[in-house]
Design an enzyme around this catalytic site. Structure first.
Site, short mmCIF file in Angstrom:
data_model
loop_
_atom_site.label_atom_id
_atom_site.label_comp_id
_atom_site.label_asym_id
_atom_site.label_seq_id
_atom_site.Cartn_x
_atom_site.Cartn_y
_atom_site.Cartn_z
N LYS A 112 4.51 -6.50 -0.45
CA LYS A 112 5.74 -6.70 -1.23
C LYS A 112 6.91 -5.87 -0.70
O LYS A 112 7.99 -6.38 -0.49
CB LYS A 112 5.47 -6.37 -2.70
N ASN B 230 0.36 6.42 2.16
CA ASN B 230 1.17 5.27 2.53
C ASN B 230 2.11 5.72 3.64
O ASN B 230 2.86 6.66 3.44
CB ASN B 230 1.97 4.80 1.30
N GLY B 231 2.02 5.09 4.80
CA GLY B 231 2.90 5.49 5.90
C GLY B 231 2.11 5.62 7.19
O GLY B 231 0.99 5.11 7.31
N GLU C 47 16.21 -19.44 4.29
CA GLU C 47 15.41 -18.90 3.19
C GLU C 47 14.27 -19.86 2.82
O GLU C 47 13.13 -19.42 2.61
CB GLU C 47 16.32 -18.62 1.99
N ARG D 159 1.18 -4.81 -3.03
CA ARG D 159 1.67 -3.94 -1.95
C ARG D 159 0.75 -3.92 -0.74
O ARG D 159 1.11 -3.41 0.31
CB ARG D 159 1.85 -2.51 -2.47
N LYS E 257 10.23 -19.02 2.96
CA LYS E 257 9.30 -19.19 1.83
C LYS E 257 8.12 -20.05 2.24
O LYS E 257 6.97 -19.74 1.93
CB LYS E 257 9.99 -19.85 0.61
O1 M6R Z 1 12.81 -5.39 -1.23
P1 M6R Z 1 13.69 -6.02 -0.19
O2 M6R Z 1 14.60 -7.06 -0.73
O3 M6R Z 1 14.43 -5.02 0.63
O4 M6R Z 1 12.68 -6.76 0.78
C1 M6R Z 1 13.12 -7.37 1.96
C2 M6R Z 1 12.09 -8.27 2.54
O5 M6R Z 1 10.95 -7.54 2.92
C3 M6R Z 1 11.68 -9.38 1.58
O6 M6R Z 1 12.78 -10.14 1.19
C4 M6R Z 1 10.64 -10.31 2.23
O7 M6R Z 1 11.21 -11.02 3.29
C5 M6R Z 1 10.04 -11.23 1.18
N1 M6R Z 1 8.64 -11.31 1.38
C6 M6R Z 1 10.64 -12.59 1.20
O8 M6R Z 1 10.01 -13.47 0.34
#
Ligand code: M6R
Length: 588
Positions: free
Chosen positions: A583, A100-101, A466, A28, A470
């Site tokens: 994350k 957090n925030g 996508e 996180r 990545k």
């Molecule tokens: O938890 P979520 O699916 O809402 O997250 C959305 C994005 O933050 C997430 O997909 C991000 O782009 C990833 N790091 C992609 O690998």
């Protein structure tokens, strides 16, 4: 976006328990970390903080104690320094705070506190909250001071405040997630449920504007606005403990990539009433939107192609962060389906909040039972991917796609076909795993590339986006995915001799046009890496992906995941913890 963990209980290894907690939450945020413990011998908080990842650090030098909090930071206010790392303490070292925030009005609050002689040693907004609680607790009992402070702060925040004198933890939130874990003469608080799994499966997801007063023997929940006691029922998580460990794999990302066949098989074999209900709702809606962020945005876009192809259904799409600008179209008959692994992404939550205010119905495809999105939606469809820990999302992406394939086929009354092609996609992924050296070799060739261009049409367009995401996220190579037809409208200017160009050329209606795009790149000197069910003379490199009809998007995305993963390894990077990322993005 930071990792938060708190412990209070019968064990005197509070610091070590918290340390293990934040280690498991490090995905996180990993700019810096810290642990605060109240020693058994006195009630002055002892703090250890370090910058950088936790790595091989330990807290064995911290004293025994029954109450501790810890934090892994993703910096917002103030640079990455030990001073700015959490926990922060008050002037007397009897209060510690993790956060957090973002406290939007921190500067104004700080000014007032300085007038009352509070000393600040960091640049953070969190330290302001600590001193505000200290100031108020001079005249009020501790939990009330936390609640009053919280009301004075603007912004979306989650805190755990440790009171060394009374030996209690106060958790309060109005934006970022917090989960309470229940034990025997011990209780826990974490920002994500997976961190609690080694300790307990009985949890309560704190809601916005709730406060938990947590002691060794009790957890009491209150309304943060008026202080009223709220009766709650903990829920039991059915996740496996092993989900939270790397097992035989060197990285979580690789483990999670390898879990995909089993997850899809399980989805195919379970009959879900929720799928039928959501399909029915889509049928009845006047206007359906798919929204999400990052990978979930690209999966949403893929969803529009799937619904159009499979169910003849027009679905709108928007990145969740842009959705606010589509609200004018919403009515009570609209349906907004949010896609989110975590169920806690702030932009996604804001989008559905706004949609709800317009009277729309909310659906969600998500991975975390009990998350904010889960609670806020009218229709929930869990993707069953299990805990995803690597920052780069992999198994949640393909599990969501699999659910969308099933949903679209359910909508067209052909669920069995959906199940059949998903099983084909599993075979196709397994074949990729057996031939993984081909992908490794390509990663080796591309490791020094500065730019990689990726094209696709139809379902391969979101696939290209996508894959590019990545590659960018974990190898830091600039990668651009775009619709193959757009090539000649601009991007082709960038293709020169040797430019790596990945072309998705699956066995569908886009086959010929995708090949034409690849040819255009080849004619400008591009080095063409073809991803297709069959080889073609224009490919300089070829990666075979066995056809699975519309579900071919799933193995195609797995190729992109593996390529990104091996590129990160080639560049000696940690694929699980890419720089600057966290994350779940729980701030705006
Ligand atoms: O938890 P979520 O699916 O809402 O997250 C959305 C994005 O933050 C997430 O997909 C991000 O782009 C990833 N790091 C992609 O690998």
């Amino acid at each position: 976006m930071c990792g938060i963990f708190g412990y209070i209980g019968k064990k005197s290894t509070a610091a070590q328990i918290v340390f293990a907690g934040i280690k498991s939450l490090e995905y996180r945020g990993y700019d810096s970390w810290g642990v605060a413990v109240v020693p058994i011998t006195n009630s002055k908080v002892v703090v250890k903080k370090r910058i950088g990842k936790i790595g091989t650090a330990s807290v064995s030098d911290l004293p025994p104690g029954n109450i501790a909090i810890g934090h892994t930071r993703w910096a917002t206010h103030g640079g990455v320094t030990e001073m700015n790392a959490h926990p922060h303490t008050d002037c007397l070292q009897s209060i510690a705070l993790i956060h957090n925030g973002i406290i939007e009005n921190y500067a104004q609050l700080k000014k007032e506190l300085i007038k009352s002689n509070h000393k600040f040693i960091s640049e953070t907004d969190t330290e302001v909250a600590t001193h505000l609680i200290e100031e108020l607790s001079k005249t009020h009992e501790f939990a009330l001071s936390v609640r009053m402070s919280f009301k004075q702060m603007t912004g979306l925040n989650a805190f755990i405040a440790l009171n060394a004198h009374n030996q209690e933890l106060i958790a309060i939130r109005n934006g970022s997630p917090l989960v309470i874990g229940f034990g025997e003469q011990e209780n826990f608080i974490a920002s994500d449920a997976p961190a609690l799994l080694p300790l307990t499966h009985d949890v309560y997801f704190l809601k916005d504007d709730e406060m938990a007063v947590v002691t060794m023997s009790e957890v009491n929940i209150y309304d943060a606005a008026n202080g009223k006691f709220k009766k709650i029922q903990p829920q039991r998580l059915d996740w496996k403990k092993t989900d939270a460990s790397r097992g035989k794999f060197s990285y979580f990302m690789l483990k999670e990539i390898h879990e995909q066949p089993e997850i899809i098989n399980t989805l195919v074999n379970q009959s879900s009433i929720s799928t039928d209900q959501l399909a029915d709702r889509i049928k009845k809606s006047y206007g359906t939107y798919l929204v999400g962020c990052g990978s979930s945005a690209y999966v949403s876009l893929a969803g529009t192609y799937l619904f159009s192809k499979i169910a003849n259904k027009h679905i709108n799409w928007a990145p969740a962060s842009e959705f606010a600008y589509h609200l004018d179209f919403l009515t009570a008959k609209s349906l907004v389906i949010a896609l989110s692994q975590s169920g806690e992404t702030m932009d996604t939550l804001e989008a559905i909040k706004a949609a709800k205010n317009s009277g729309a119905q909310i659906g969600a495809l998500l991975n975390v039972l009990g998350s904010t999105l889960y609670r806020e939606s009218h229709y929930q469809l869990l993707i069953g991917a299990g805990i995803e820990k690597a920052v780069a999302s992999t198994k949640a992406v393909t599990a969501t796609l699999a659910q969308l394939v099933l949903l679209a086929y359910t909508l067209s009354d052909n669920k069995k076909i959906g199940q059949k092609i998903l099983i084909q996609s599993v075979t196709s992924i397994q074949k990729l795993f057996n031939n993984v050296n081909n992908i490794k070799n390509i990663a080796h060739q591309l490791k020094n590339a500065h730019h990689i261009y990726i094209i696709g049409r139809g379902l391969s367009y979101p696939t290209a986006l996508e894959t590019a995401l990545k590659i960018k996220e974990i190898s830091y190579i600039h990668a651009e995915g775009f619709a193959a037809g757009e090539l000649k409208h601009g991007v082709i200017a960038l293709i020169e001799k040797g430019t790596p160009c990945i072309a998705y050329v699956p066995n569908d209606e886009t086959y010929g046009a995708n090949l034409a795009g690849a040819m255009e790149m080849k004619a400008r000197g591009g080095n063409i890496i073809g991803i297709s069910h069959k080889s073609h003379e224009i490919f300089d490199e070829y990666l075979e992906v066995q056809d699975a009809e519309e579900a071919t998007i799933i193995p195609n995305i797995v190729v992109g995941q593996l390529l990104a993963y091996f590129l990160a390894l080639e560049k000696n990077l940690d694929p699980d913890m890419p720089r600057n990322l966290a994350k779940s993005v729980t701030v705006k």
